[in-house]
Design a protein around this motif. Structure first.
Motif, mmCIF file in Angstrom:
data_model
loop_
_atom_site.group_PDB
_atom_site.id
_atom_site.type_symbol
_atom_site.label_atom_id
_atom_site.label_comp_id
_atom_site.label_asym_id
_atom_site.label_seq_id
_atom_site.Cartn_x
_atom_site.Cartn_y
_atom_site.Cartn_z
ATOM 1 N N VAL A 36 0.851 -1.191 0.000
ATOM 2 C CA VAL A 36 0.000 0.000 0.000
ATOM 3 C C VAL A 36 0.883 1.235 0.000
ATOM 4 C CG1 VAL A 36 -2.036 -1.049 1.094
ATOM 5 C CG2 VAL A 36 -0.308 0.073 2.509
ATOM 6 N N ASP A 37 0.328 2.274 -0.569
ATOM 7 C CA ASP A 37 1.063 3.513 -0.766
ATOM 8 C C ASP A 37 0.067 4.625 -0.437
ATOM 9 O OD1 ASP A 37 2.130 5.808 -2.070
ATOM 10 O OD2 ASP A 37 3.350 4.484 -3.326
ATOM 11 N N ARG A 38 0.219 5.227 0.725
ATOM 12 C CA ARG A 38 -0.813 6.157 1.189
ATOM 13 C C ARG A 38 -0.179 7.393 1.824
ATOM 14 N NH1 ARG A 38 -3.339 2.587 -0.985
ATOM 15 N NH2 ARG A 38 -5.091 1.373 -0.159
ATOM 16 N N ALA A 90 -1.744 2.633 8.008
ATOM 17 C CA ALA A 90 -1.266 1.950 6.799
ATOM 18 C C ALA A 90 -1.260 0.436 7.000
ATOM 19 C CB ALA A 90 0.126 2.447 6.424
ATOM 20 N N LEU A 91 -0.929 -0.020 8.204
ATOM 21 C CA LEU A 91 -0.922 -1.466 8.448
ATOM 22 C C LEU A 91 -2.325 -2.041 8.310
ATOM 23 C CD1 LEU A 91 1.630 -2.015 11.359
ATOM 24 C CD2 LEU A 91 1.956 -2.338 8.894
ATOM 25 N N ASP A 92 -3.329 -1.311 8.787
ATOM 26 C CA ASP A 92 -4.706 -1.785 8.588
ATOM 27 C C ASP A 92 -5.070 -1.795 7.106
ATOM 28 O OD1 ASP A 92 -5.218 -2.072 11.371
ATOM 29 O OD2 ASP A 92 -7.314 -1.467 11.032
ATOM 30 N N GLU A 93 -4.607 -0.793 6.389
ATOM 31 C CA GLU A 93 -4.899 -0.754 4.947
ATOM 32 C C GLU A 93 -4.195 -1.904 4.233
ATOM 33 O OE1 GLU A 93 -6.010 2.790 2.989
ATOM 34 O OE2 GLU A 93 -5.023 4.052 4.491
ATOM 35 N N LEU A 94 -2.987 -2.229 4.709
ATOM 36 C CA LEU A 94 -2.257 -3.361 4.126
ATOM 37 C C LEU A 94 -2.969 -4.679 4.461
ATOM 38 C CD1 LEU A 94 0.346 -4.289 2.615
ATOM 39 C CD2 LEU A 94 1.443 -4.497 4.862
ATOM 40 N N ALA A 95 -3.450 -4.783 5.693
ATOM 41 C CA ALA A 95 -4.174 -5.993 6.089
ATOM 42 C C ALA A 95 -5.405 -6.175 5.202
ATOM 43 C CB ALA A 95 -4.571 -5.916 7.561
ATOM 44 N N ALA A 96 -6.115 -5.089 4.949
ATOM 45 C CA ALA A 96 -7.307 -5.163 4.097
ATOM 46 C C ALA A 96 -6.931 -5.613 2.691
ATOM 47 C CB ALA A 96 -7.994 -3.800 4.060
#
Lengths: 700, 149
Positions: A175-177, A369-375
C-alpha cells in the motif's frame, strides 16, 4: 497516601508563576506582528508612551541582538528588521500595571513592508519559494548546510530507499498512502509566564520552564552572561506536555528588567499561548509498506514533511528533528526500512515539542497503513500485527535486541479484554473496532542530581532539581526514597531547589524523570545508610555514570470501539482500552492518570483538536474554538496492565508518560474504517469528513 | 469606583475600575487560588461562587458582584473542608491549575443538585477543563463531594 501537594492545590494555596509578586515589580505586554512576513519599516510608540503608568516601550534596538534556542539558536529576542510570522514579538511595553501595559501595547503602531510568505511546508521546500531565513545554516547549532536545500530546519534519513524499493518490488501486497495531521497545541491550562529580576548583575527568574539547568545555559549563551550569575528559582508548573521546555520569553524579560532596573512580570493571554508559542508540528506523511503472502512485512518507506514554523529553536535535539518520526517502525520486524523526516521553515508560528514528539503523527500514519495493508492482503488487522511483532531475542527493526519484547502479550491482552465486554451501540449506528500498537524506548542514561539532608525529628529532606509539572514526580520521589530507606513516606520532605543548589539536570521530559530519579535516589539511599543518616548526601549522575539505560522498551496497545451514525457521519468513541507493558509501579494513582490522561489526549488529537490553520494563521485562537476534551466528550476508558516486565534501576521501572497518547488516533481511525468502510487519512476525524467519505463511498 | 461585597464570608470594600473583572479584583486582594486560564469563559479555571452560582470570574464584571456573597477555593477550604478533602482523597488533580475551579464547580453542584447522577456530574463539570488527568479521578472526587452531604 495521597500526593504531597494535593491539599495545597485543591485549596488554592499553591502558588504558580502568575501568582508571584515582587516588590516594585512592573508588568509587561507584547506587541506582536500582524503580518506573516515583512520588513519592519517603523515602530511608532508615541501614543503608547503617553499612557499613564507606562515606564518604557522597547524594540529590537534596545535589547541584545543575539538569537537563542534549545539547540539551533535562531530565535530573536525581539524581531529586528524582519518579522517571520503573525504573532512574533515586535515591541514590548513595560508599565506599572498589566492593564496599562496592555492598553499601551494596543496603541503601538507598526508599519511593515510585506514580503512574500510561505505558510506550508510543501510551498516552503518548492523551488523558488521565498526564503524565511536568508542563511539558516549560519545559526549556531544549525542542523543543515547550504547544500541541503532552502527553508530547511532539518532533514534526517535512516536506511536505504533503494533496498526498500527492492523489497517492495518482491512483495505480495503493497500500500502507498499519505496521511496528514492538523496543527494542535499542548493545551496546558496555565499560560506561559515569567518573572525576572536583575539586580547588581545578578539574574533571578521564576518561569514556566521545566528544564531550569538548561534554561540557565541557554540564557547565558544568548545574553553573554556568566551562568553563575543566573539563578532559576523553583516553581510549580500548571501543565507542560512538552510546551514548557523552551526559554520562551525569559531572555526578553531579563533584558527588560535590566533596562528598567526593576523586576518585571509577563503572563501571556491564552490566545498568545495558542497562536504564538510553540505548538505541535502539523505533518504530511507518506507511507509505502508491503508484506509477503503470509502477511510478513518486507519493507517500509516513510517520508514525513513537517511544518516547523518560523524558528527551529524550540526543538531540543541536536538534529532539530522529532525522534517520534525516526522511531516510527520500532514496534515491528521490518527487514528493509527507510525513514525520512524533513522539517521546513515557514512563515507560521514556530513549532515545538508535544508529548512524545512526532510519534502521534507518525504512528497514526504507520498504524493506519498497516490496517490498509491488512485489508489489501485479506488479513485480520490483529493477525497482521501478531505476525510482525518481534519476539524476545530478535533484533528490532532499528537493530537493537531488547531485554524483553512484550509486544505480542501486550496486544493479546488488549484484544482479549476489549472483546470480553463490548460497549452498547446506539440503534442504527454502525460499530467498529480498531487496534493500534506503539513502542517506546528508554531515555538515554540518567543524568541528574539530588541531595539528602537530615531534617528535624528524624525526617529526611530530599532536594531535587526538577519542577513538579503535574505528573506527580515529587510524590514519586517521596515514595521511592521512603521505600529505599524503609521509612514512612511522611518522614520524607521533597523540595525543588534553585539552580544554585544542585549541579546538573536536563529537565523534565523524554519520559526520563522516574528512571533518572529512581537511579539517583537508589544511590543516595545507599550512601545515606552507609553514613548513618547524620550527614547530607549528594549524588550526581553525569553522562556515562549509570547503567540504567538497558535496552528496555515499553509497548502500549490500544483498542478503540466506535459507533458511527451513517446518516450524519457523527463518530462516538465508545471506549479506548489501553494495554500497557509495565515494570513495578511506584505510585499507582499517578501512573493510572498518565494512561488515562494520555488516552484522552490521544482521543482529542484523533477527533477534536485543530487550530484551523489557514494562510499561516489560526482561526481557533481560543479554548472555545480549539476544543480539547471535556467530561462530556469522554470515551469509556479501560486499562490492562501487562505486569512483570523487566524495567531499570533498583525500582524496576519503565516510563509511562508518553505512551497512551500515541496509538489512540490510529486505533480510532481503524475503528471508523471498520465501521464504515471509509478511511479517514486526515486528522482530526470530524463528522464532516466521515459524512463526505460515506457519501463518496455510496456514490461509487 | 468603590466596590463592596462579601468575600469568603467577610465584608470587603475596594477600589475597582468600572470595567474591572472579578478575577482580577479577587486576585488583586491576594487570593490567588482563583486562576486565570483561557480568559474567555470556557476553561473554568477561574470558577467562583457568586450567591451560590458558579461563574467564570474572567468574564464577570466585578461591579456585578456588588452586595453579593463571593466564595473562592480558599474560603471553601476553611468552611467546607470536606469538599477539598474529597479531591485530595480521590487524587482529582495532577498539575493543579484547574483544581480550585473544579472544586468550586463541585461546590455549586453540591448546592444546586446534591442528588446528581453520573451523567449530570459529567455534564455539570464539562465547563471545567483538565488536560492532565483524563477526568476519571475528578469525576470520582465530585461524586465524593456529593456523598459528603
Amino acid at each position: 497516601m495521597s500526593r504531597l501537594d494535593a491539599w495545597a492545590k485543591a485549596s488554592g494555596e499553591a502558588r504558580y508563576v502568575a501568582d508571584m509578586v515582587l516588590p516594585g515589580m512592573l508588568h509587561v505586554a507584547l506587541v506582536r506582528s500582524a503580518v506573516q512576513h515583512g520588513r519592519v519599516r517603523r515602530v511608532d510608540s508615541e501614543q503608547a508612551r503617553a499612557v499613564e503608568g507606562v515606564v518604557g516601550v522597547f524594540t529590537a534596538d534596545d535589547v541584545n541582538r543575539n538569537t537563542y534556542g534549545r539547540s539551533v539558536r535562531d530565535i530573536p529576542i525581539l524581531a529586528g528588521e524582519k518579522v517571520r510570522f503573525v504573532g512574533e514579538r515586535v515591541a514590548v511595553v513595560v508599565a506599572e500595571s498589566r492593564r496599562a501595559a496592555e492598553a499601551a501595547a494596543a496603541l503601538v503602531e507598526v508599519e511593515y513592508d510585506d514580503l512574500p510568505a510561505v505558510t506550508s511546508a510543501e510551498e516552503a521546500i518548492a523551488q523558488g519559494a521565498p526564503l524565511v531565513h536568508d542563511a539558516p545554516w549560519e545559526y549556531a547549532g544549525a542542523a543543515i548546510s547550504q547544500e541541503d536545500g532552502h527553508n530547511l530546519q532539518s532533514r534526517v534519513t535512516e536506511g536505504s530507499l533503494t533496498e526498500v524499493e527492492a523489497a517492495l518490488g518482491g512483495a505480495e501486497h503493497v500500500v502507498d498512502r499519505t496521511y496528514s495531521t492538523s496543527s494542535g497545541h499542548q493545551g496546558y491550562l496555565e499560560p506561559q509566564a515569567c518573572v525576572a529580576s536583575v539586580e547588581d548583575g545578578r539574574v533571578r527568574l521564576w518561569v514556566t520552564n521545566k528544564s531550569p539547568y538548561r534554561l540557565r545555559t541557554q540564557l547565558a549563551d544568548c545574553l553573554g552572561l556568566d551562568p553563575a550569575s543566573i539563578e532559576i528559582e523553583p516553581v510549580l508548573l500548571g501543565g507542560d506536555f512538552g510546551g514548557k521546555g523552551s526559554p520562551m520569553d525569559a531572555p526578553l524579560c531579563v533584558e527588560l528588567s535590566r533596562l528598567v532596573g526593576r523586576p518585571v512580570k509577563l503572563v501571556l493571554r491564552y490566545v498568545e499561548d495558542l497562536t504564538a508559542t510553540n505548538p505541535r508540528h502539523p505533518a504530511r506523511i507518506h507511507v509505502r509498506v508491503g508484506c509477503d503472502r503470509e502477511g510478513r512485512l518486507t519493507g517500509m518507506a516513510l517520508r514525513a514533511l513537517l511544518n516547523g514554523g518560523a524558528y527551529g529553536g524550540f526543538k531540543p535535539l541536536a538534529d532539530v528533528n522529532l525522534h517520534g518520526i525516526e522511531d516510527c517502525a520500532m514496534a515491528y520486524r521490518v527487514p528493509a526500512l527507510f525513514v525520512e523526516s524533513t522539517i521546513a521553515y515557514t512563515n507560521t508560528v514556530p513549532r515545538g515539542h508535544m508529548r512524545s514528539p512526532g510519534a502521534p503523527q507518525a504512528i497514526f500514519a504507520v498504524e493506519s497503513a498497516l490496517d490498509e495493508l491488512a485489508a489489501e492482503a485479506g488479513l485480520d488487522p490483529v493477525d497482521l500485527r501478531r505476525r510482525n511483532l518481534p519476539r524476545t531475542g530478535e533484533p528490532s527493526s532499528h537493530g537493537t535486541t531488547w531485554l524483553e519484547a512484550r509486544g505480542l502479550e501486550t496486544l493479546e491482552a488488549a484484544v482479549k479484554h476489549a472483546r470480553t465486554e463490548q460497549p452498547e451501540v446506539p440503534p442504527g449506528w454502525r460499530h467498529g473496532e480498531g487496534v493500534a500498537v506503539y513502542v517506546r524506548g528508554l531515555p538515554g542514561p540518567p543524568v541528574t542530581s539530588v541531595r539528602l539532608v537530615p531534617a528535624p525529628e528524624g525526617r529526611v529532606r530530599v532536594e531535587v532539581p526538577i519542577p513538579e509539572t503535574g505528573t506527580g514526580s515529587h510524590t514519586m520521589v517521596r515514595n521511592r526514597l521512603a521505600a529505599e530507606l524503609g521509612i514512612d513516606p511522611e518522614q520524607v520532605e521533597v523540595v525543588q531547589v534553585s539552580t544554585e543548589e544542585l549541579p546538573i539536570d536536563p529537565g523534565v521530559g523524554g519520559s526520563r524523570v522516574t528512571v533518572g530519579m529512581s537511579e539517583a535516589l537508589g544511590r543516595a539511599a545507599e550512601a545515606w545508610r552507609r553514613g548513618g543518616g547524620d550527614e547530607p548526601v549528594a549524588v550526581e549522575l553525569r553522562p556515562g555514570d549509570s547503567a540504567a539505560s538497558a535496552p528496555v522498551v515499553c509497548y502500549c496497545a490500544q483498542v478503540a470501539q466506535v459507533a458511527v451514525d451513517p446518516v450524519t457521519g457523527q463518530v462516538k468513541v465508545l471506549e479506548v482500552l489501553s494495554s500497557v507493558d509495565v515494570g513495578d509501579i511506584i505510585n499507582p494513582a499517578a501512573h493510572q492518570m498518565q494512561i488515562d490522561g494520555g488516552a484522552v489526549m490521544g482521543y482529542g488529537f484523533a477527533c477534536l483538536e485543530d487550530l484551523f490553520e489557514e494562510d499561516g494563521q489560526f482561526w481557533a485562537a481560543n479554548l472555545g474554538e480549539f476544543k480539547i476534551p471535556s467530561t462530556n466528550d469522554l470515551p469509556r476508558l479501560r486499562t490492562v496492565l501487562v505486569e512483570g516486565g523487566q524495567g531499570v534501576t533498583s525500582a524496576n521501572v519503565k516510563p509511562v508518560g508518553e505512551l497512551a497518547n500515541v496509538p489512540t488516533a490510529a486505533a480510532i481511525a481503524n475503528a471508523v474504517a471498520a465501521a464504515t468502510g471509509c478511511r479517514i487519512r486526515d486528522l482530526p476525524i470530524t463528522s464532516e469528513k466521515v459524512f463526505w467519505a460515506i457519501e463518496e463511498e455510496s456514490a461509487r | 469606583m468603590k466596590l463592596a461585597f462579601e468575600l469568603n464570608g467577610a465584608p470587603v470594600e475596594t477600589e475597582a475600575e468600572p470595567d474591572a473583572l472579578l478575577v482580577d479584583v479577587i486576585r488583586g486582594l491576594g487570593l490567588t487560588g482563583t486562576k486565570e486560564g483561557c480568559g474567555v469563559g470556557v476553561c473554568g479555571l477561574c470558577t467562583v461562587l457568586v450567591d451560590d452560582l458558579p461563574v467564570s470570574s474572567c468574564l464577570y464584571l466585578a461591579a456585578c458582584a456588588r452586595g453579593s456573597q463571593v466564595w473562592t477555593a480558599e474560603g471553601l477550604a476553611r468552611e467546607e473542608p470536606e469538599l477539598v478533602q474529597a479531591f485530595v482523597e480521590h487524587e482529582g488533580m495532577q498539575c493543579g491549575i484547574c483544581t480550585p475551579g473544579q472544586v468550586m464547580a463541585a461546590a455549586a453542584l453540591v448546592r444546586g443538585c446534591p442528588g446528581a447522577s453520573e451523567a449530570e456530574i459529567r455534564d455539570h463539570q464539562a465547563g471545567n477543563l483538565c488536560r492532565c488527568t483524563g477526568y476519571q479521578t475528578i469525576v470520582e472526587s465530585v461524586r465524593a463531594c456529593l456523598a459528603s452531604r
